[in-house]
Design a protein around this motif. Structure first.
Motif, PDB file in Angstrom:
ATOM      1  N   HIS A  12       0.834  -1.214   0.000  1.00 18.02           N
ATOM      2  CA  HIS A  12       0.000   0.000   0.000  1.00 18.02           C
ATOM      3  C   HIS A  12       0.862   1.254   0.000  1.00 18.02           C
ATOM      4  O   HIS A  12       0.516   2.259  -0.653  1.00 18.02           O
TER       5      HIS A  12
ATOM      6  N   ALA B 171       1.068   3.857  -3.254  1.00 19.92           N
ATOM      7  CA  ALA B 171       0.704   5.250  -2.988  1.00 19.92           C
ATOM      8  C   ALA B 171       1.806   6.185  -3.462  1.00 19.92           C
ATOM      9  O   ALA B 171       1.538   7.220  -4.086  1.00 19.92           O
TER      10      ALA B 171
ATOM     11  N   PRO C 107      -3.603   8.956  -2.910  1.00 16.25           N
ATOM     12  CA  PRO C 107      -3.868   9.041  -1.470  1.00 16.25           C
ATOM     13  C   PRO C 107      -3.841   7.653  -0.835  1.00 16.25           C
ATOM     14  O   PRO C 107      -4.259   6.670  -1.463  1.00 16.25           O
ATOM     15  N   ALA C 108      -3.361   7.581   0.381  1.00 17.09           N
ATOM     16  CA  ALA C 108      -3.269   6.295   1.071  1.00 17.09           C
ATOM     17  C   ALA C 108      -4.626   5.607   1.171  1.00 17.09           C
ATOM     18  O   ALA C 108      -4.735   4.382   1.020  1.00 17.09           O
ATOM     19  N   GLU C 109      -5.687   6.406   1.416  1.00 17.55           N
ATOM     20  CA  GLU C 109      -7.022   5.836   1.567  1.00 17.55           C
ATOM     21  C   GLU C 109      -7.492   5.179   0.275  1.00 17.55           C
ATOM     22  O   GLU C 109      -8.137   4.120   0.292  1.00 17.55           O
ATOM     23  N   THR C 110      -7.169   5.793  -0.856  1.00 18.62           N
ATOM     24  CA  THR C 110      -7.561   5.231  -2.150  1.00 18.62           C
ATOM     25  C   THR C 110      -6.905   3.883  -2.378  1.00 18.62           C
ATOM     26  O   THR C 110      -7.542   2.915  -2.814  1.00 18.62           O
TER      27      THR C 110
ATOM     28  N   GLN D  22      -5.611   1.818  -0.084  1.00 21.75           N
ATOM     29  CA  GLN D  22      -6.094   0.830   0.889  1.00 21.75           C
ATOM     30  C   GLN D  22      -7.417   0.231   0.431  1.00 21.75           C
ATOM     31  O   GLN D  22      -7.618  -0.992   0.460  1.00 21.75           O
ATOM     32  N   SER D  23      -8.341   1.080  -0.027  1.00 22.73           N
ATOM     33  CA  SER D  23      -9.652   0.618  -0.494  1.00 22.73           C
ATOM     34  C   SER D  23      -9.505  -0.253  -1.733  1.00 22.73           C
ATOM     35  O   SER D  23     -10.160  -1.285  -1.882  1.00 22.73           O
TER      36      SER D  23
ATOM     37  N   ARG E 100      -8.167  -3.739  -0.838  1.00 22.03           N
ATOM     38  CA  ARG E 100      -9.200  -4.558  -0.186  1.00 22.03           C
ATOM     39  C   ARG E 100     -10.200  -5.079  -1.214  1.00 22.03           C
ATOM     40  O   ARG E 100     -10.632  -6.226  -1.148  1.00 22.03           O
TER      41      ARG E 100
END
Length: 306
Positions: free
Chosen positions: A235, A239, A245-248, A250-251, A254
């Protein structure tokens, strides 16, 4: 030149080189095969028939060329070094099915040589151009149906590696086909012997994924980003490598069913393709102009190359 000439004899080879005022050139990665058993393993791995067409790049003295000519219907032998070309013309003169081409192997266009005719690539490659050679022919518009090459043993291990020890080169070659390590070849099989062992690798060329050239380029941008910082978790590498973005990320991971804390070398080719298929619409879109090669652009240099 008698057809029975044995180029695997060190004595015969040294005599021929001396007659032509030559010696092995380190700058060209010239280590000549002098083991008839290894030569047979290479030719056997190519599974040649009288109807086959073979491309040999870096033909050198013709030691492999001559064996290929005994089994295949047509052999195109590519060599660049001028003095070696003279020797190659001499050693292959008895074979009417051999065509010698004076050209840099990385500029060879298979379409110009073979049009749409299938061919097999069989060669003893200099260590320092292994990756560029794979890249050039696997990414060409007319790739070979089979590749059998002798390369540095450590590079061969990377090409055939399983998830857990994969590299960008391994993912790249496995994207285009199924690699198999046929045999490890000791340094003593060459004159002069290199400092490391070699290996015979066979690749059955059959891409798993039907991607367009543009999609393939962008897919390998993703893979390169993952391997850009191998010690980082996936991740973090994605990134940074894709500027997301880290959130993008991570999602995205998953959704692809891949644990974010895994590292690039643990992913299988199928998992990389799953990651590609589930990418967010704004990530690696086809409208992007940025490009990346499917295979590393620089050669894998062996210890003998300075």
């Amino acid at each position: 030149m008698a057809e029975e000439l044995d180029l695997t004899s060190p004595r015969t080879l040294r005599s021929l080189l001396q007659q032509h005022g030559m010696r092995p050139l380190k700058s060209f990665g010239q280590h000549f095969l002098v083991d008839r058993g290894v030569l047979a393993r290479i030719v056997d791995a190519a599974e040649l028939a009288p109807t086959d067409t073979v491309l040999e790049v870096g033909a050198g003295t013709g030691v492999l060329t001559r064996e290929l000519a005994h089994r295949a219907g047509r052999v195109v032998a590519v060599e660049l070094e001028r003095s070696m070309l003279r020797l190659l013309a001499e050693t292959t003169a008895p074979f009417g099915n051999v065509e010698v081409v004076a050209q840099n192997l990385l500029t060879v266009d298979p379409r110009a040589l073979f049009e749409k005719q299938p061919y097999k690539l069989v060669a003893n490659l200099p260590y320092y151009i292994t990756a560029p050679t794979f890249r050039h022919f696997l990414e060409s518009e007319h790739p070979p149906q089979l590749i059998v090459v002798m390369i540095q043993y450590e590079v061969a291990q990377r090409i055939v590696a399983a998830p857990g020890d994969l590299s960008l080169l391994g993912v790249s070659v496995q994207f285009f086909g199924r690699p198999q390590l046929i045999a490890r070849v000791p340094a003593r099989a060459f004159y002069p012997p290199p400092r490391v062992d070699s290996a015979i690798v066979r690749v059955e060329v059959q891409p798993r994924a039907a991607l367009t050239p543009t999609e393939r380029t962008l897919f390998f941008r993703l893979v390169q980003a993952g391997f850009g910082e191998r010690r980082k978790q996936l991740h973090n590498a994605l990134a940074r490598g894709l500027d997301l973005p880290a959130e993008t990320v991570q999602s995205w991971l998953r959704q692809a069913g891949i644990a974010p804390e895994r590292r690039a070398e643990t992913l299988s080719l199928d998992e990389w393709l799953q990651l590609w298929r589930t990418r967010p619409p704004t990530v690696l879109g086809s409208q992007e102009e940025r490009s990346a090669p499917a295979l590393p652009g620089r050669g894998q240099r062996g210890p003998d190359e300075t």
